[in-house]
Design an enzyme around this catalytic site. Structure first.
Site, PDB file in Angstrom:
ATOM      1  N   LYS A   1       0.839  -1.198   0.000  1.00 22.78           N
ATOM      2  CA  LYS A   1       0.000   0.000   0.000  1.00 22.78           C
ATOM      3  C   LYS A   1       0.877   1.252   0.000  1.00 22.78           C
ATOM      4  O   LYS A   1       2.009   1.212   0.468  1.00 22.78           O
ATOM      5  CB  LYS A   1      -0.863   0.033   1.283  1.00 22.78           C
ATOM      6  CG  LYS A   1      -1.981  -0.978   1.327  1.00 22.78           C
ATOM      7  CD  LYS A   1      -2.768  -0.851   2.629  1.00 22.78           C
ATOM      8  CE  LYS A   1      -3.915  -1.855   2.689  1.00 22.78           C
ATOM      9  NZ  LYS A   1      -4.959  -1.654   1.678  1.00 22.78           N
TER      10      LYS A   1
ATOM     11  N   ARG B   1     -10.208 -11.658   2.098  1.00 19.01           N
ATOM     12  CA  ARG B   1     -11.016 -12.748   1.545  1.00 19.01           C
ATOM     13  C   ARG B   1     -10.252 -14.067   1.603  1.00 19.01           C
ATOM     14  O   ARG B   1     -10.836 -15.136   1.760  1.00 19.01           O
ATOM     15  CB  ARG B   1     -11.455 -12.381   0.114  1.00 19.01           C
ATOM     16  CG  ARG B   1     -10.345 -12.206  -0.885  1.00 19.01           C
ATOM     17  CD  ARG B   1     -10.730 -11.388  -2.115  1.00 19.01           C
ATOM     18  NE  ARG B   1     -10.808  -9.943  -1.835  1.00 19.01           N
ATOM     19  CZ  ARG B   1     -11.095  -9.017  -2.743  1.00 19.01           C
ATOM     20  NH1 ARG B   1     -11.337  -9.365  -4.001  1.00 19.01           N
ATOM     21  NH2 ARG B   1     -11.145  -7.748  -2.420  1.00 19.01           N
TER      22      ARG B   1
HETATM   23  N1  BES Z   1      -8.094  -3.806   4.516  1.00 19.30           N
HETATM   24  C1  BES Z   1      -8.271  -3.388   3.172  1.00 19.30           C
HETATM   25  C2  BES Z   1      -9.580  -2.636   2.957  1.00 19.30           C
HETATM   26  C3  BES Z   1      -9.688  -1.288   3.624  1.00 19.30           C
HETATM   27  C4  BES Z   1      -9.334  -0.145   2.956  1.00 19.30           C
HETATM   28  C5  BES Z   1     -10.205  -1.169   4.896  1.00 19.30           C
HETATM   29  C6  BES Z   1      -9.473   1.094   3.564  1.00 19.30           C
HETATM   30  C7  BES Z   1     -10.342   0.048   5.504  1.00 19.30           C
HETATM   31  C8  BES Z   1      -9.982   1.184   4.842  1.00 19.30           C
HETATM   32  C9  BES Z   1      -8.267  -4.610   2.260  1.00 19.30           C
HETATM   33  O1  BES Z   1      -7.470  -5.662   2.662  1.00 19.30           O
HETATM   34  C10 BES Z   1      -7.742  -4.164   0.939  1.00 19.30           C
HETATM   35  O2  BES Z   1      -6.607  -3.798   0.888  1.00 19.30           O
HETATM   36  N2  BES Z   1      -8.585  -4.205  -0.073  1.00 19.30           N
HETATM   37  C11 BES Z   1      -8.208  -3.765  -1.364  1.00 19.30           C
HETATM   38  C12 BES Z   1      -8.745  -4.741  -2.378  1.00 19.30           C
HETATM   39  C13 BES Z   1      -8.207  -4.553  -3.766  1.00 19.30           C
HETATM   40  C14 BES Z   1      -6.734  -4.904  -3.807  1.00 19.30           C
HETATM   41  C15 BES Z   1      -8.996  -5.426  -4.702  1.00 19.30           C
HETATM   42  C16 BES Z   1      -8.812  -2.379  -1.582  1.00 19.30           C
HETATM   43  O3  BES Z   1      -9.922  -2.135  -1.110  1.00 19.30           O
HETATM   44  O4  BES Z   1      -8.149  -1.551  -2.181  1.00 19.30           O
HETATM   45 MN    MN Z   2      -5.456  -5.428   1.998  1.00 23.15          MN
END
Ligand code: BES
Ligand code: MN
Ligand code: ZN
Length: 499
Positions: free
Chosen positions: A276, A350
């Site tokens: 990230k 997931r």
């Molecule tokens: N934990 C994150 C989702 C999240 C984002 C929670 C912001 C709280 C605040 C999750 O694991 C994630 O990174 N999801 C990705 C999925 C994508 C790679 C398909 C996302 O939402 O960007």
């Molecule tokens: Mn994630």
């Protein structure tokens, strides 16, 4: 802060809190206090714009002829608006006001309000509950707080004509608040303190309430074939854990099929090799909020001795980039036997949940499964911070959850599922891939992925990414970890599965 219940009378010291309905209609207690204070309320009303609307507060300092520190007149609004949530919110508002002015002791005088759906005893209990919820603080690491930065309230008393009934009605609410505070603590703790082993240890403390606890380590999970969860965990120096919590509260049939709650417990989500951006990454300490809510919910259910058989399962991992981390393109085999092409290591929630879900239905044959997860940023694009996303393969379950959310003040909004979305995660290399590629319908795609691991069991998924943490105070939820989902699910259990 101590919350106490006592008989209705005019207090001698501290603050006295009384109410006025809209159009300046004083309650009987407000009139009595006005009289005892030589008409202080009547005079103050004349000199103010206070009308008795919701959220209005009129404070009278050191009223003559009394030993009171202050009289606080609180706007009750319209009687019909004084439902469960209405009374709870009043409690939170009153407490916030008293802490803001440095009060230490207060008595709230509660009269029956004609037109309110709640009687005085239940109203007193809800006001106490709202105040307790608002009193939460996470300040254990602030070692240099000055006294004026700390809340002052020490004793919050609810005075009504039905003390015994009020105290009895407060008991289960107090236990739910205990669960909520545990969740808020766990979610607020940083990731150097709360990681899979320490979070599992926190869950294990529920044994004291009669919750049966099992902690599965890496070796056990390997044996069970949880290649998907373990693939996420393999980049971290912190070993994963899966915690199973069982509360067997159903009166006779201890072996009656349980209801199941599952939580995503990513104790920190860097994204892994699909890392990230650094800005805001600190928020990912609360990527275990789903697990935090399930642990707190089990504490609430056990604490109030809910007449239900419930299991809570939380999958605990840390998602890190390292020499041992899984790579984009890796193919893992889940416990279900289905293979997954991991195209983005940041879609890890997931991958964790799918093995927890499979294990849960395989072992417990539950009536249904409800999972909670901070699963997608996309749900924040869809719903902001006002609703959690609800996905379900079963309409009755969805309707019951939505209704409970309304009752508890934790709103859900149902999102669609469907074959066309499901096809978006078909893979050329494996049975499925963990992202669709492209940004379309991100939250739905994630839910479709989970649905492939339900094995036909009734299931609902709450995407709480937008509501697990709040940047602003509300009446009963101070900013920070909200424990969103706990009150909703406790209400859902109480309304449908006890007795
Ligand atoms: N934990 C994150 C989702 C999240 C984002 C929670 C912001 C709280 C605040 C999750 O694991 C994630 O990174 N999801 C990705 C999925 C994508 C790679 C398909 C996302 O939402 O960007
Ligand atoms: Mn994630
Ligand atoms: Zn995550």
């Amino acid at each position: 802060m101590k919350i106490a219940f006592a008989e209705l009378s005019l207090p001698k010291s501290g603050a006295v809190v009384v109410g006025a309905l809209d159009e300046r209609r004083l309650t009987a207690s407000a009139k009595a206090v006005d009289k005892a204070a030589g008409g202080a309320i009547t005079r103050a009303l004349k000199a103010s714009r206070f009308t008795g609307k919701k959220d209005e507060i009129l404070a009278i300092l050191a009223p003559a002829g009394t030993e009171l520190t202050r009289i606080v007149l609180i706007g009750l609004g319209k009687a019909a608006g004084l439902d469960t949530l209405g009374w709870q919110n009043l409690g939170g508002q009153i407490l916030q006001h008293l802490n803001g002015v440095g009060e230490t002791e207060a008595s709230v005088l509660l009269d029956p309000v004609q037109g309110s759906p709640l009687g005085a005893a239940e109203a007193a209990a809800q006001v106490g509950y709202g105040a307790r919820l608002r009193s939460y603080r996470f300040d254990k690491y602030r070692t240099k707080q000055k006294p004026e930065q700390k809340p002052t309230m020490a004793k919050f008393s609810l005075l009504s004509a039905e003390t015994t009934a009020a105290r009895r009605a407060f008991q289960p609410l107090d236990k739910i608040a205990d669960g909520i505070f545990l969740t808020r603590d766990l979610v607020s703790e940083p990731a150097n303190i709360i990681y899979p082993e320490t979070l599992a240890a926190q869950a294990a403390t529920l044994a004291a309430l009669g919750v049966e606890i099992e902690i599965l380590d890496e070796k056990k999970m390997r044996k069970l074939g949880m290649g998907s969860l373990l693939g996420v965990a393999q980049g971290s120096a912190r070993p994963p854990r899966l915690v199973v919590m069982q509360w067997k509260g159903a009166p006779k049939a201890k072996d009656q099929a349980p209801i199941a709650f599952l939580g995503k417990g990513v104790t920190f989500d860097t994204g892994g090799i699909s890392i990230k951006p650094s800005a805001g990454m600190e928020d990912m300490k609360w990527d275990m909020a789903g697990a935090g809510v399930v642990i707190g919910l089990m504490k609430a259910l056990a604490g109030r001795k809910a007449k239900v058989n419930a299991v809570g399962l939380v999958g605990l991992v840390e998602n890190m980039p390292s020499g041992t981390a899984q790579r984009p393109g890796d193919i893992v085999t889940s416990m279900s036997g289905q293979t997954i092409e991991v195209l983005n290591t940041d879609a890890e929630g997931r991958l964790v949940l799918c093995d927890v879900m499979w294990y849960c239905q395989d072992r417990f044959k539950p009536k249904f499964m409800v999972d909670l997860a901070t699963l997608t940023g996309a749900i924040i694009i869809s719903l902001g911070h006002e609703h959690a996303g609800l996905f379900a393969n079963n309409d009755e379950l969805a309707e019951r959850l939505t209704a409970a959310g309304k009752q508890a003040g934790e709103a859900l909004w149902r999102m669609p599922l469907g074959d066309a979305y499901d096809r978006m995660i078909d893979s050329d290399a494996a049975d499925m891939k963990n992202i669709a590629g492209g940004r379309d319908a991100g939250s739905i795609v994630a839910a479709q992925f989970l649905q492939r691991f339900t094995n036909g069991v009734p299931w609902a998924h709450l995407d709480i990414a937008g509501v697990a943490w709040s940047k602003k105070d509300t009446a009963t939820v101070p900013k920070g970890a909200t424990a969103f989902g706990l009150r909703l699910l406790d209400q859902f259990v109480a309304a449908n599965y006890e007795g």
